[in-house]
Design a protein around this motif. Structure first.
Motif, PDB file in Angstrom:
ATOM      1  N   ALA A   1      61.120   8.643  34.632  1.00 16.05           N
ATOM      2  CA  ALA A   1      62.236   8.379  33.726  1.00 16.05           C
ATOM      3  C   ALA A   1      62.195   9.317  32.523  1.00 16.05           C
ATOM      4  CB  ALA A   1      62.206   6.928  33.274  1.00 16.05           C
TER       5      ALA A   1
ATOM      6  N   GLN B   1      77.893   9.460  43.729  1.00 11.41           N
ATOM      7  CA  GLN B   1      79.038   9.788  44.571  1.00 11.41           C
ATOM      8  C   GLN B   1      78.693   9.887  46.044  1.00 11.41           C
ATOM      9  OE1 GLN B   1      82.227  12.540  42.921  1.00 11.41           O
ATOM     10  NE2 GLN B   1      80.491  12.990  41.612  1.00 11.41           N
TER      11      GLN B   1
ATOM     12  N   SER C   1      72.232  14.879  27.588  1.00 12.35           N
ATOM     13  CA  SER C   1      72.911  13.747  28.207  1.00 12.35           C
ATOM     14  C   SER C   1      73.989  14.179  29.195  1.00 12.35           C
ATOM     15  CB  SER C   1      73.492  12.827  27.135  1.00 12.35           C
ATOM     16  OG  SER C   1      74.615  13.435  26.557  1.00 12.35           O
ATOM     17  N   GLY C   2      74.659  15.294  28.908  1.00 11.95           N
ATOM     18  CA  GLY C   2      75.696  15.748  29.823  1.00 11.95           C
ATOM     19  C   GLY C   2      75.125  16.066  31.194  1.00 11.95           C
TER      20      GLY C   2
ATOM     21  N   ARG D   1      72.341  14.841  32.369  1.00 12.76           N
ATOM     22  CA  ARG D   1      71.854  13.594  32.958  1.00 12.76           C
ATOM     23  C   ARG D   1      72.992  12.883  33.682  1.00 12.76           C
ATOM     24  NH1 ARG D   1      69.084  12.150  28.368  1.00 12.76           N
ATOM     25  NH2 ARG D   1      70.517  10.484  27.849  1.00 12.76           N
ATOM     26  N   TRP D   2      74.132  12.840  33.017  1.00 12.14           N
ATOM     27  CA  TRP D   2      75.288  12.194  33.642  1.00 12.14           C
ATOM     28  C   TRP D   2      75.707  12.941  34.901  1.00 12.14           C
ATOM     29  CZ3 TRP D   2      77.973   8.557  35.315  1.00 12.14           C
ATOM     30  CH2 TRP D   2      79.261   8.769  35.791  1.00 12.14           C
ATOM     31  N   ALA D   3      75.747  14.277  34.825  1.00 11.73           N
ATOM     32  CA  ALA D   3      76.173  15.064  35.981  1.00 11.73           C
ATOM     33  C   ALA D   3      75.247  14.801  37.168  1.00 11.73           C
ATOM     34  CB  ALA D   3      76.167  16.547  35.623  1.00 11.73           C
TER      35      ALA D   3
ATOM     36  N   VAL E   1      82.445   4.799  40.692  1.00 14.96           N
ATOM     37  CA  VAL E   1      81.296   5.435  40.023  1.00 14.96           C
ATOM     38  C   VAL E   1      81.501   5.316  38.514  1.00 14.96           C
ATOM     39  CG1 VAL E   1      80.117   7.615  39.639  1.00 14.96           C
ATOM     40  CG2 VAL E   1      80.979   7.081  41.920  1.00 14.96           C
ATOM     41  N   PRO E   2      80.544   4.911  37.730  1.00 13.29           N
ATOM     42  CA  PRO E   2      79.223   4.443  38.134  1.00 13.29           C
ATOM     43  C   PRO E   2      79.116   2.922  38.185  1.00 13.29           C
ATOM     44  CG  PRO E   2      79.256   4.797  35.775  1.00 13.29           C
ATOM     45  CD  PRO E   2      80.670   4.982  36.268  1.00 13.29           C
TER      46      PRO E   2
ATOM     47  N   LEU F   1      63.629  12.782  33.047  1.00 14.88           N
ATOM     48  CA  LEU F   1      65.080  12.763  33.090  1.00 14.88           C
ATOM     49  C   LEU F   1      65.649  12.634  31.693  1.00 14.88           C
ATOM     50  CD1 LEU F   1      67.127  12.811  35.338  1.00 14.88           C
ATOM     51  CD2 LEU F   1      67.082  10.337  35.382  1.00 14.88           C
ATOM     52  N   GLU F   2      64.988  11.819  30.872  1.00  9.90           N
ATOM     53  CA  GLU F   2      65.489  11.599  29.517  1.00  9.90           C
ATOM     54  C   GLU F   2      65.348  12.827  28.639  1.00  9.90           C
ATOM     55  OE1 GLU F   2      64.870   6.983  28.438  1.00  9.90           O
ATOM     56  OE2 GLU F   2      63.353   7.935  29.662  1.00  9.90           O
TER      57      GLU F   2
ATOM     58  N   TRP G   1      73.324  12.062  37.708  1.00  9.29           N
ATOM     59  CA  TRP G   1      73.528  10.722  38.259  1.00  9.29           C
ATOM     60  C   TRP G   1      74.854  10.634  38.996  1.00  9.29           C
ATOM     61  CZ3 TRP G   1      70.011   7.447  39.456  1.00  9.29           C
ATOM     62  CH2 TRP G   1      68.854   7.309  38.693  1.00  9.29           C
ATOM     63  N   ALA G   2      75.876  11.292  38.443  1.00  7.64           N
ATOM     64  CA  ALA G   2      77.189  11.248  39.095  1.00  7.64           C
ATOM     65  C   ALA G   2      77.090  11.853  40.493  1.00  7.64           C
ATOM     66  CB  ALA G   2      78.222  11.988  38.249  1.00  7.64           C
TER      67      ALA G   2
END
Ligand code: SF4
Ligand code: SF4
Ligand code: SF4
Lengths: 94, 269
Positions: free
Chosen positions: B135, B155, B143-144, B146-148, B192-193, B138-139, B150-151
């Motif tokens: 974790a 998906q 943040s952008g 990280r979101w990309a 999503v999400p 990843l942190e 996870w997205a």
């Protein structure tokens, strides 16, 4: 309890990279000034964060298998295609 | 082990014992009973894992009076604890025969499918979230990104519900993931999400980190990492340790119980 639950959601959203979009504040019905201030500040925060990244990243699913004969892409699909292609090129990437 | 199970069945310590049976070289979950003791000849133990406590839960719902024995790995035991904390199983009707599954210098093999490290391809390393990631790693990303990442993972979901169905602590009679209001059913990928975050929220104070969901997921989504984080948050905020705490988890109750006398309609109007 509510504070911690909201903290939980904030932390979870931060982990997936969607932080800063949830805010909790206690405002009494007598505190009109505070209400205006909090809402204005939060609106500003959200504006700075920019548009919802979910819509930019997530593309609608399209069946990629063999198309059925005669169904040359339904009109609704064509519409959404046109809309998304008008957006800046950067938006269609990650 | 077989002797122990045999004596439990013979003296009726348990009405049924859930373990594995060898069927043509495959290990299949099986309920052994006193009237068919000869079946113990096909008893087997290996690296395969099933949520045996889920079988126990379904049996207990049909036969609430039965005592059920089962083979328990560490993860099975934690799940049993969660099930009893949530009042789904009576701990006194369950007998567990421990299976030491973790690797140790004292034994020649480790009986768990999870011990084989998973390998991800280079594309996933570039754009997705690797299941072996921590974790904190990843942190450390912006943040952008990280979101990309996870997205990208979310998906891929084909909404097979495998993660929920294999999960030993997903016991709800009605599942939010099938509710149209919450997650918008009938679409692929599932919203999503929201789909994944709803499940992640439900795993707060519940997920015992058995890893079965991640093993079951055909889309190779690093679910375990997500739920691990959720439980780390729960531990940070509420000091609650899922799987070993004996109190109800913090997010399962709606605050303090309010005892209000219902007023007659005409007086409130
Ligand atoms: S690791 Fe997955 S399958 Fe296991 S308890 Fe947690 S959510 Fe359920
Ligand atoms: S996903 Fe949530 S609602 Fe569905 S079975 Fe699991 S805990 Fe229950
Ligand atoms: S197992 Fe994987 S693909 Fe199936 S519903 Fe769960 S996350 Fe989606």
């Amino acid at each position: 309890m509510t504070v911690k639950r909201v903290r939980f959601i904030q932390e979870l959203l931060r982990f997936v990279g969607l932080e800063g979009r949830v805010h909790l504040e206690w405002i009494s019905s007598a505190e009109a000034g505070k209400f205006v201030q909090v809402v204005t500040e939060f609106t500003e925060t959200i504006r700075r964060l920019g548009p919802n990244p979910i819509q930019r990243t997530v593309r609608p699913f399209k069946a990629s298998g063999p198309r059925r004969l005669g169904t040359s892409s339904a009109p609704s699909e064509a519409e959404t295609d046109a809309e998304s292609s008008e957006e800046p090129a950067a938006a269609s990437h990650l | 082990m077989i002797q122990q199970i045999k004596s439990w069945l013979e003296d009726a310590t348990v009405d049924i014992f859930i373990g594995y049976r060898d069927v043509d070289g495959h290990a299949v979950p099986h309920g052994y009973t006193a009237d068919r003791l000869e079946e113990l000849g096909n008893w087997t133990v290996g690296t395969h894992r099933y949520p045996l406590e889920t079988f126990a839960l379904h049996l207990a719902r049909i036969h609430p009076e039965a005592t059920i024995g089962l083979l328990g790995r560490d993860c099975n035991q934690r799940a049993l604890n969660v099930l009893s904390v949530w009042n789904q199983l009576h701990a006194d009707r369950i007998r567990v025969l421990s299976l030491s599954c973790c690797p140790s210098a004292l034994k020649t093999r480790a009986d768990c499918s999870y011990l084989v490290p998973r390998k991800s391809g280079s594309f996933k390393h570039q754009v997705g979230v690797d299941a072996e990631m921590e974790a904190a790693e990843l942190e450390a990303l912006p943040s952008g990104e990280r979101w990309a990442r996870w997205a990208y993972e979310f998906q891929k979901c084909i909404k097979c519900y495998g993660c929920r169905d294999i999960c030993p602590v997903c016991f709800c009679a009605e599942c939010s993931l099938e509710s149209d209001e919450l997650v918008g059913t009938g679409k692929l990928p599932p919203e999503v999400p929201i789909f994944h975050l709803v499940r992640a929220t439900h795993m707060a104070g519940r997920c015992v980190d058995c890893g079965l969901c991640e093993e079951a997921c055909p889309a190779d989504i690093p679910l375990r990492l997500l739920y691990r984080k959720v439980n780390a948050i729960v531990e940070d905020l509420f000091g609650y340790q899922t799987g070993s705490d004996t109190a109800q988890p913090p997010l399962s109750v709606l605050g303090d119980r309010v005892e209000l006398e219902p007023l007659p309609m005409e007086k409130t109007g």
